[in-house]
Motif scaffolding. Sequence first.
Motif, PDB file in Angstrom:
ATOM      1  N   UNK A 218       0.615  -1.187  -0.031  1.00 38.17           N
ATOM      2  CA  UNK A 218      -0.016   0.160  -0.193  1.00 38.17           C
ATOM      3  C   UNK A 218       0.946   1.128   0.006  1.00 38.17           C
ATOM      4  N   UNK A 219       2.180   0.949   0.273  1.00 37.59           N
ATOM      5  CA  UNK A 219       2.804   2.202   0.486  1.00 37.59           C
ATOM      6  C   UNK A 219       3.782   2.370  -0.899  1.00 37.59           C
ATOM      7  N   UNK A 220       3.407   1.678  -1.838  1.00 34.98           N
ATOM      8  CA  UNK A 220       4.217   1.871  -3.291  1.00 34.98           C
ATOM      9  C   UNK A 220       3.876   3.151  -3.884  1.00 34.98           C
ATOM     10  N   UNK A 221       4.940   4.028  -3.815  1.00 33.29           N
ATOM     11  CA  UNK A 221       4.816   5.515  -4.406  1.00 33.29           C
ATOM     12  C   UNK A 221       5.746   5.630  -5.578  1.00 33.29           C
TER      13      UNK A 221
ATOM     14  N   UNK B 277      -1.506   3.217  -5.797  1.00 30.64           N
ATOM     15  CA  UNK B 277      -1.836   3.927  -6.928  1.00 30.64           C
ATOM     16  C   UNK B 277      -0.855   3.321  -8.073  1.00 30.64           C
ATOM     17  N   UNK B 278      -1.523   2.669  -9.174  1.00 31.30           N
ATOM     18  CA  UNK B 278      -0.454   2.060 -10.272  1.00 31.30           C
ATOM     19  C   UNK B 278       0.176   2.824 -10.885  1.00 31.30           C
ATOM     20  N   UNK B 279      -0.412   4.141 -11.284  1.00 28.95           N
ATOM     21  CA  UNK B 279       0.458   5.123 -12.091  1.00 28.95           C
ATOM     22  C   UNK B 279       1.670   5.274 -11.322  1.00 28.95           C
ATOM     23  N   UNK B 280       1.686   5.428  -9.912  1.00 31.32           N
ATOM     24  CA  UNK B 280       2.939   6.078  -9.191  1.00 31.32           C
ATOM     25  C   UNK B 280       4.140   5.258  -9.177  1.00 31.32           C
ATOM     26  N   UNK B 281       3.883   3.901  -9.240  1.00 28.11           N
ATOM     27  CA  UNK B 281       5.099   3.036  -9.211  1.00 28.11           C
ATOM     28  C   UNK B 281       5.406   2.294 -10.521  1.00 28.11           C
TER      29      UNK B 281
ATOM     30  N   UNK C 174     -12.919  -1.596  -0.354  1.00 28.47           N
ATOM     31  CA  UNK C 174     -12.586  -0.257  -0.062  1.00 28.47           C
ATOM     32  C   UNK C 174     -10.923   0.152   0.421  1.00 28.47           C
ATOM     33  N   UNK C 175     -10.196  -0.889   0.266  1.00 24.76           N
ATOM     34  CA  UNK C 175      -8.837  -0.757   0.566  1.00 24.76           C
ATOM     35  C   UNK C 175      -7.985  -0.192  -0.816  1.00 24.76           C
ATOM     36  N   UNK C 176      -8.556  -0.586  -2.024  1.00 29.17           N
ATOM     37  CA  UNK C 176      -7.925  -0.482  -3.190  1.00 29.17           C
ATOM     38  C   UNK C 176      -8.402   0.727  -3.898  1.00 29.17           C
ATOM     39  N   UNK C 177      -7.580   0.842  -4.907  1.00 28.56           N
ATOM     40  CA  UNK C 177      -7.879   2.155  -5.870  1.00 28.56           C
ATOM     41  C   UNK C 177      -8.090   1.695  -7.370  1.00 28.56           C
ATOM     42  N   UNK C 178      -9.099   2.670  -7.778  1.00 25.22           N
ATOM     43  CA  UNK C 178      -9.416   2.186  -9.186  1.00 25.22           C
ATOM     44  C   UNK C 178      -8.273   2.529 -10.189  1.00 25.22           C
TER      45      UNK C 178
END
Length: 994
Positions: free
Chosen positions: A705-708, A755-759, A804-808
């Motif tokens: 969850x902390x992958x940025x 957020x997939x785009x971040x990593x 609720x713990x994930x991102x679109x």
Amino acid sequence: MLKEFMEKIFSDYQSARKENYVDNPLVKLIKKEFPDNLSNNIKVIDNYKCIGYPGSGNWAESPYVDIFNPDISKGLESGYYVLYIFSENTEKVYLTLNQSIGNLNNLKSEELGTQLLNRALKIQSKLSIPENFETDELSDLGPDHRYKRLEKGNICSKTYYSNNLPTEDLLIADLNQMLNLYNELIHKLPKVWQITPGSVSTGEQDKLWPLFRDNGFIGIGWLHDSQSYLDFANINELKNALTNFYSNSETDPSSAARMVWDFTHNLKKGDIIVANAGFRKSKGIGIVKSDYISPLDPENPGIFEYFWHLREIEWLITEDVNFTQQLFYRQTLAALNEDRWNRIKNAYLKKNAEYSVVFDEIENLIDIKGQPSVDIRTPLEFIFNNLPVAKSRNQPVQGHDVGKAFFDISRSLDDIINLINPENEYKSVAYYQYHGNWYRKPYIYVENKDNKDINGPWDQHFLGFWFNEDLESVRISLQQGETYAQKLLINKLGEYSDEDLEQYIQSHVEDVRHQIKKSGLIRNLDVFDEDFGNRTIFGKEYNKNNLPSNQEIISDFKELFGMYLLLEPDKNGGTAVKTTFFEDLAEQGYFFDYKLVENFLLSLKVKPFVILTGNSGTGKTKVAQLFAQYLRDENDTPLVINEELAEKYLTKKEANKYLSTIMNSVGTYPNDQVRDLLPDLIEKGIIEVSGFNDKVKYEIVPVGANWTENRHIIGFYNVITGKYNDTRALNLILSAKKDGDEPYFLILDEMNLSHVERYFSDFLSAMESDEDIELHSNENLTTPPTKIKLPSNLFVIGTVNVDETTYMFSPKVLDRANTLEFLTQPAADYMSNSPKYNVKGDMDYLLNPLSDVKLRDQNINNLKNIINHVRTQNDLLIWDLLASRINEFQEVLKEADFDFGFRTINEIIRFMVVSWKYEGQPDVWENWERYFDTQILQKMLPKLHGSQRELDSVLKNLRELCNESDEIIFPCSAQKLDKMLKRLSEKRYVAFTG
């Protein structure tokens, strides 16, 4: 030699880390020469195993050589072991007695570290540690979590510095001292025992088990309630007493003597007891709290009818668990090995995760239990000395000690096999009598139960011990069965001649020998012979007057079992055809919609990036893992074609024209001449004759969850240490670049936890542009390179859970992948039906994700040229029809700003092309709607999300496009759109993934 090896590593390792790992001589020194020298020259090691680890494809931060008893440990994550491990800067090396760094209970790193330290302190208090050994934590190992755990797990150690190595004699003396300490620890470890609390078949257990459980005891019977087993000085006295007491018994009561003796003398306080009911059921688990309690002891409550002889037990678990495999022995009391104990623990944890607390309490006592040492030589010797006498005097078979010796060997073989390969059901069987008469030529053999009943009741291959009729010698060998060959030829030919049978058997044995030799995995092949006839693949004769040591016998068996693991039964009469992935899924009991699996495999051929979405537990990660494993196993297993039988029943049609060249050129196959003609077959994937490979070809990487940033995937250059902190993902990518002909899979589990785009943006761009990904800018760093290009044989599979713990996912991500939705299978179907996969396409094309890799780069004009001639059943050109259908969906999606561009169109068309090829490239393609339906689901709909005001009319219009003349032509998309419309009506908001 010890000193020489250490000096070489001290002097060369740091410079070697800047060089290529592959074929570096230092890899061979650490991986083979160092451990082999220890195995051959250190007497205390006995049957211990030595493994060197310089890294796996990349250099280890702290190389090591592991010395361990395979009954106690399987490596760093189990049991106890002795290590030579070098510091990261290779300025010192530790000789350490260390412990399991596994994390069965998933503790946090701090908790696990504390547990390791506490366990080390407890063990230190029980051992006689020499004054010249240290008991502090280790230091300066590599930064990897395994090394940090090893630092804390040190029980005792000796440190050697590169500038002050002692003499060879002192090094060996220290090692012998450490190994003696290791043996002392092993003998002090409590054991795990099974004990049956009364007979299941008579109903005795139903009465006794509640009494034992509720009162905190376990007991055995025999003799009477007025005598203590402590009255007997040795086991022979006990055996005679049992024989006299039960003189009228139909069975030999002396066979119980060993169990009684173990219960009385060999069970120790602190040992673990598993109460079993038959072969596959456990009633509970407890800890022995007392010494033997005789019927005369005032501590004996006297409430257990017939079971008068007791031990006090603290029952920690009293719940039944059933097992799918046989874990318990026939005997009332028997010691259990590490593998069986781990299976029992895992089954209880699966049933109730809260049992982790109980097992944690047990682990504080024992970590990994010892098991009885495996002894094959002693019962072999007993058989040679006593079976001739038993036969000559016509002694009864039933209850004879010779029979027990055969069973002792059989059980020892089972224990060895379970340590080597616990996943499969291998079983040893002893044949020494038939209807109460001694066998003329007795034997003990091992076979894979999964391979039974393919052609006849036995596996095609098996191994074991085969006694000569004169009982002067025994052969240990890997065999092929004549019965299997006979059934195979009957099933394929209907009838056959003796010449056909001998020709097949001879050809098969030569083929198998060739596979084994070419595999390169059997280290001591030269110690076995091939001159025992064509039923024996490899074997070795032991003369009764010159039996080798127990260690050598065990080593020979392990080598032959290693060969056995390489073999699959011939199901097609000379052609060992690869099983398909679908057959693999069915055999393992995995239940997926076959179209979903087809879509997954076709998507991989279009683009090396696929997203799998759906509820948790629907098999998203599993199907990706299974396919990666399937390709690894299939690519590592030779494909052999027997041309003598191919004309009669060859099933692999592509081989016909190539085989004719071989058949016309050479009369006998296989031999070296024929193998010279195989390159064309090998290149086309029709025949493989080698290729065993132990490389890691997939990695499952859980997304945090902390992958940025991308460092979580490709690592980063550490300016403080001056080194590059790599990752498993990066190592996989680098391995893929070196091995371009084989597929590699990076499985990103729960990809949208961050957020997939971040990593992952670098990857997305690199996939489209084919540009390099920057790793670092330090020109002095040789590994890894400053930048890398993603290799075409790397496949990225992302799994997505929606809660609720994930991102679109953003449109940028979804645009670049095929998105497959895994639906929950109906429980009735899953529980009532065996998985069936009725697939009929070109399996070779579908199951090789690299077979059409150039298609990824084909532009729209080239794609049109491929299928421009193809028509539908209505005589419409498929190209024109696809253009019309795609445009219709594009126009409707544009109404809500979810339309798509060239990239999506190209990928839809590529998917249709590979689907057409998979279906055999028909000129008239009747099934095109099935695949276009898939592309609506996987490429057009996944981006949809919004309110009722935004999407109501769009979804309805899309739903109408799934029909033609009141007939649903795209049923999967129609079903999905109906669900979305229903949810939109109820919630006023809807998204494809939720």
